[in-house]
Design a protein around this motif. Sequence first.
Motif, PDB file in Angstrom:
ATOM      1  N   LEU A 131       0.738  -1.002  -0.033  1.00  0.00           N
ATOM      2  CA  LEU A 131       0.155   0.118   0.022  1.00  0.00           C
ATOM      3  C   LEU A 131       0.907   1.006   0.503  1.00  0.00           C
ATOM      4  CD1 LEU A 131      -2.985   1.277  -0.179  1.00  0.00           C
ATOM      5  CD2 LEU A 131      -2.484   0.712   2.471  1.00  0.00           C
ATOM      6  N   ARG A 139      -4.348   4.993  -4.330  1.00  0.00           N
ATOM      7  CA  ARG A 139      -4.750   3.731  -3.450  1.00  0.00           C
ATOM      8  C   ARG A 139      -6.152   3.526  -3.202  1.00  0.00           C
ATOM      9  NH1 ARG A 139      -0.486   6.697   0.846  1.00  0.00           N
ATOM     10  NH2 ARG A 139       1.681   5.494  -0.287  1.00  0.00           N
ATOM     11  N   LEU A 143      -8.038   0.002  -3.857  1.00  0.00           N
ATOM     12  CA  LEU A 143      -9.267  -0.283  -2.968  1.00  0.00           C
ATOM     13  C   LEU A 143      -9.971  -0.635  -2.586  1.00  0.00           C
ATOM     14  CD1 LEU A 143      -8.103  -1.603   0.595  1.00  0.00           C
ATOM     15  CD2 LEU A 143      -7.133   0.063  -0.354  1.00  0.00           C
ATOM     16  N   HIS A 147     -11.366  -4.465  -3.419  1.00  0.00           N
ATOM     17  CA  HIS A 147     -13.226  -5.371  -3.350  1.00  0.00           C
ATOM     18  C   HIS A 147     -13.884  -5.248  -3.789  1.00  0.00           C
ATOM     19  CE1 HIS A 147     -17.057  -4.321  -2.618  1.00  0.00           C
ATOM     20  NE2 HIS A 147     -17.145  -3.732  -1.607  1.00  0.00           N
ATOM     21  N   ARG A 192      -9.000   2.738   4.726  1.00  0.00           N
ATOM     22  CA  ARG A 192      -8.370   2.751   3.175  1.00  0.00           C
ATOM     23  C   ARG A 192      -9.549   1.341   3.154  1.00  0.00           C
ATOM     24  NH1 ARG A 192      -6.993   7.037  -0.188  1.00  0.00           N
ATOM     25  NH2 ARG A 192      -4.803   7.459   0.319  1.00  0.00           N
ATOM     26  N   ALA A 193      -9.545   0.071   3.607  1.00  0.00           N
ATOM     27  CA  ALA A 193     -10.588  -0.766   3.704  1.00  0.00           C
ATOM     28  C   ALA A 193     -12.058  -0.599   3.969  1.00  0.00           C
ATOM     29  CB  ALA A 193      -9.563  -1.564   4.021  1.00  0.00           C
ATOM     30  N   ALA A 196     -13.555   2.052   1.596  1.00  0.00           N
ATOM     31  CA  ALA A 196     -13.918   0.369  -0.692  1.00  0.00           C
ATOM     32  C   ALA A 196     -15.233   0.228   0.178  1.00  0.00           C
ATOM     33  CB  ALA A 196     -11.940   0.242  -0.599  1.00  0.00           C
TER      34      ALA A 196
END
Length: 219
Positions: A131, A139, A143, A147, A192-193, A196
């Motif tokens: 990352l 970025r 993500l 997904h 970020r996770a 997304a």
Amino acid sequence: MKPTPQDHHSHHHKHPGVILNWARLYDMLVNVLFLGREKAAREHMLDLAKVGRNDKVLDVGCGTGTLALAAVRRVGGSGAVSGIDAAPAMIKRAQRKAQRLKLPVSFQTAAAQELPFADASFSVVLLTLALHHLPDDNRAQALREIHRVLKPGGRLLIVEIGGNRRPGNELAPVTLLHGRRAQSMLDEAVQRANGAGLKTLATGPLGYSALGYVLARKE
Ligand SMILES: C[S@@+](CC[C@H](N)C(=O)[O-])C[C@H]1O[C@@H](n2cnc3c(N)ncnc32)[C@H](O)[C@@H]1O
């Protein structure tokens, strides 16, 4: 930016040694970063991601393929492992390692922000130490791509610098190499996770080097 085969080609002619040796040097460097415990650290990552029989695994920014090659030993004949990296020299070395070990991992050159896979193809995606290599403005897109290619219920494991603020960590090789950014990458990984649409299941220190992990799930 995604390197084109032409880019690689001209580069290759100008500096053949540099590119080829970098990928090999990378493997040595990683071993130093893990203070000689890379093998155990890689298995621990796969434990955290619960990689097992039948899993369809994608390693994004797979580098020289060490983690993907450890993963394929777990998934059995009905599972599969793919690895992508933007650097052709990394992919070349990963393919050589797979050949030497006679392990069926499919490695290809591709960018994280433009994954060459259909929707819902994978039960597990791995994003380890990659990352922070992506430009800031790629970025979120990377993500979103992760997904997209995950199956519902699929898991994403991110390993990043940070998450372990023990005294002495400022002297860990991985921190010395990355400086102040080392503090913030794990928090950013969680954000970020979640951004997304993935749900955080667990996060904490990896237990190796000054690294942390985030395990997230696609609902
Ligand atoms: C520090 S290495 C980590 C490699 C491997 N995941 C590991 O755990 O050892 C970061 C990798 O990200 C790759 N990378 C950088 N930008 C990328 C992008 N946009 N898409 C895919 N890979 C990228 C680099 O080529 C490099 O191999």
